[in-house]
Design a protein around this motif. Sequence first.
Motif, mmCIF file in Angstrom:
data_model
loop_
_atom_site.group_PDB
_atom_site.id
_atom_site.type_symbol
_atom_site.label_atom_id
_atom_site.label_comp_id
_atom_site.label_asym_id
_atom_site.label_seq_id
_atom_site.Cartn_x
_atom_site.Cartn_y
_atom_site.Cartn_z
ATOM 1 N N GLY A 150 53.903 138.340 15.146
ATOM 2 C CA GLY A 150 54.461 139.316 16.067
ATOM 3 C C GLY A 150 53.422 140.134 16.799
ATOM 4 O O GLY A 150 53.745 140.825 17.771
ATOM 5 N N CYS A 154 48.448 141.266 21.409
ATOM 6 C CA CYS A 154 48.452 142.723 21.527
ATOM 7 C C CYS A 154 47.022 143.201 21.811
ATOM 8 O O CYS A 154 46.053 142.483 21.586
ATOM 9 N N CYS A 413 64.607 143.464 20.607
ATOM 10 C CA CYS A 413 64.904 142.468 19.576
ATOM 11 C C CYS A 413 66.402 142.472 19.262
ATOM 12 O O CYS A 413 67.213 142.190 20.126
ATOM 13 N N ASN A 436 62.301 141.449 24.537
ATOM 14 C CA ASN A 436 62.035 140.454 23.492
ATOM 15 C C ASN A 436 63.309 140.020 22.779
ATOM 16 O O ASN A 436 63.401 140.012 21.542
ATOM 17 N N GLN A 438 65.698 137.701 21.100
ATOM 18 C CA GLN A 438 65.432 136.483 20.330
ATOM 19 C C GLN A 438 66.570 135.478 20.381
ATOM 20 O O GLN A 438 66.347 134.274 20.361
ATOM 21 N N TYR A 539 59.941 140.097 28.360
ATOM 22 C CA TYR A 539 59.340 139.426 27.205
ATOM 23 C C TYR A 539 57.833 139.636 27.181
ATOM 24 O O TYR A 539 57.178 139.665 28.237
ATOM 25 N N ASP A 543 55.842 135.893 23.211
ATOM 26 C CA ASP A 543 56.891 136.219 22.250
ATOM 27 C C ASP A 543 57.733 134.992 21.916
ATOM 28 O O ASP A 543 57.956 134.117 22.767
ATOM 29 N N GLU A 544 58.232 134.951 20.668
ATOM 30 C CA GLU A 544 59.067 133.834 20.238
ATOM 31 C C GLU A 544 60.362 133.724 21.038
ATOM 32 O O GLU A 544 60.932 132.646 21.174
ATOM 33 N N GLY A 545 60.850 134.845 21.560
ATOM 34 C CA GLY A 545 62.092 134.812 22.309
ATOM 35 C C GLY A 545 62.022 133.972 23.567
ATOM 36 O O GLY A 545 63.061 133.533 24.089
ATOM 37 N N ASP A 575 53.197 143.080 22.133
ATOM 38 C CA ASP A 575 53.600 142.494 20.854
ATOM 39 C C ASP A 575 55.111 142.528 20.719
ATOM 40 O O ASP A 575 55.812 143.211 21.472
ATOM 41 N N HIS A 576 55.626 141.803 19.728
ATOM 42 C CA HIS A 576 57.072 141.627 19.616
ATOM 43 C C HIS A 576 57.822 142.931 19.358
ATOM 44 O O HIS A 576 58.811 143.241 20.031
ATOM 45 N N ARG A 634 49.109 130.996 17.591
ATOM 46 C CA ARG A 634 50.496 131.358 17.315
ATOM 47 C C ARG A 634 51.220 130.262 16.562
ATOM 48 O O ARG A 634 51.905 130.500 15.567
#
Length: 642
Positions: A150, A154, A413, A436, A438, A539, A543-545, A575-576, A634
């Motif tokens: 996460g 950054c 999130c 972000n 998800q 986002y 980010d994973e999203g 960052d997330h 990542r």
Amino acid sequence: MRPVLFDGRFGWLHPAEGASGVVLCYPFGYDALCTYRGMRRLAERLAAHGMPVLRFDYLGTGDAAGEGAAPGCWRAWIDSIKQAVALLRETTGVERVTLCGLRLGGTLAALAAQELGGMDGLVLLAPVLSGKTYQRELRAHYRQWLSMPGALDCEVEPDTDAFVEAYGFRLYRDALESLRAVDLQRDAGWPAERVLVLDSLDPARVDALVAHYREQRVQVERQSFDEYGKFMLESLDSEIPQAAFRSIEDWLTRATGEPVARVSQATDCDADSRAGRIAEPMTDHVGDHAAGHCVEPGVIETPVWLDGGRMFGIYCTPESQAARAAPAVLMVNTGAVSRIGNARLAVRFARRLARQGVVSLRVDLGGLGDSQPSLDALSLDALYSQAGADDAACAARWLTAQGHRGAVLFGICAGAFVGLHAASREPAVIGAVLVNLQKFTWRNTCDEHGKPSVQLAALGSTRRYLRSMCQPRKWLRVVRGQTGGLPVARELTARFAARLGATFADRIERMCGIQLGLKDEQHLFTALHARGVDTRLLYGALDEGVEELERNFGGRGGRLRRFDRIGVAFCERTDHAILSARAQENVMSYFEDFFRSTFGETRRPEPSVAVEPLDARLDWRHARATRWLLKRARALRLSGEA
């Protein structure tokens, strides 16, 4: 329980009818976020045993006034505990007071008790025994966070003596110098008549502290705190330390010798007492701001109850009444964190908006923070439930009832998920910035214990799987039978089939105007577009999203461009969880630009995201290499040994 305001501090009084009371002292920063639900539950349990309890935020923390960088912060924290003791005595009439503190809160409680003198009891839960050791611990926590997925991309804070940071919370030079000199055994030699210590972290030092207290003829009882590790997990996963809480209850009730008393449902307290005042309880209206207080020049905050006292929020307004007619900002919980947000983002942002003339409400949705009822445990299914969206819609209607032209949702999130579903169906919501995000939809994944019943790997990134396939050691594990390749292959096949199907349906719609089986995700944005809700998806670049976005709406969310009120933006250095200072500034600035350009008195073109791309920071070769390395790092961090 009732909100309490005193000398810029915000807290909660849990009334009861006993003669012995307790002041709870929170830990610092991320520890306080993790354990907020547990500390509230402890206060409720003690009140059920007939002990009035007061818990509160120190200056520059939580909902209190001020910032942590203010000079004299350490002294103010100790003094605030002393003021809380005086307020508890005055408003409830208790004869005896016990201080109960967790981690740094235990240290502060011991120092305050030493200065007060005559304290009946002191409960230390894994107290910080050495200030120097605690500072090293905070620095280690920051390095640990930097290694997490996460925190990818950054902006790393410099290693400086000006401040120490952990998970977005900072202790600044003034507090650090005071903390560095703290030695609990030396500085709180006789803090109370009776002391209970629960600790399993540093047995040798705790043994020395207990022996020292006994030499001073203090009645000391020491017990283990084996549940500490599970209690200090992030707020969603934090488990109530039932055994430790029972020990505290037993220890306190043995001291009073009184039978368990029924919790008082109402306490007639003087609203204008000398030490502090009790805010108006259980009200769905603000009235004349009788319960409001000034947190900084020109900024008023009022604790409010919504939906008949089920949800709690802080209504942050500028002194000017003209802002009441404009749209207001509704900030919902980030995951299971209370209304203050990660790294206190919601509090700082609300006051920053108020300085610009914008009203906001930061709210605890049902079951979170200080809303009713309090819960021992939470699950992902609860965070991603439609009940949360209903609560956010209820808060938006509350804002319109105050005269605002609508609510503009802000969520991160899981809060972004709640905001998306509330905005898609609630007329009071006229805009949303979702950070972000998800998942667009959620199908229950948790078992009866609140734990995910499916493999978490199935929720990971496609890029993670593809990069894993390029690693010989992964194939070697499959050949040896140490891990199963078939489930991964099935997951990837299903994802590629879904993406191809979505692409095909999109092409057919563009060429022929025929819509082929709209998915739930597409229905959400169709509803937003039909209602005219100005919506932005924001986002972090890594980010994973972004995986979920591209799986449903193509590269960089390209298929959302057909909706003229819906936009997608990406931020570098974000960052997330929006913990870093740079990420917070990116998000706040983007929201402010969006709000002004969309809902301001004079509309103007919405500016682009004010971030510095990799290509501008480095020459093009280094930029490409850096981006590739970041993405590969990542994938490696997320893949582990799955």
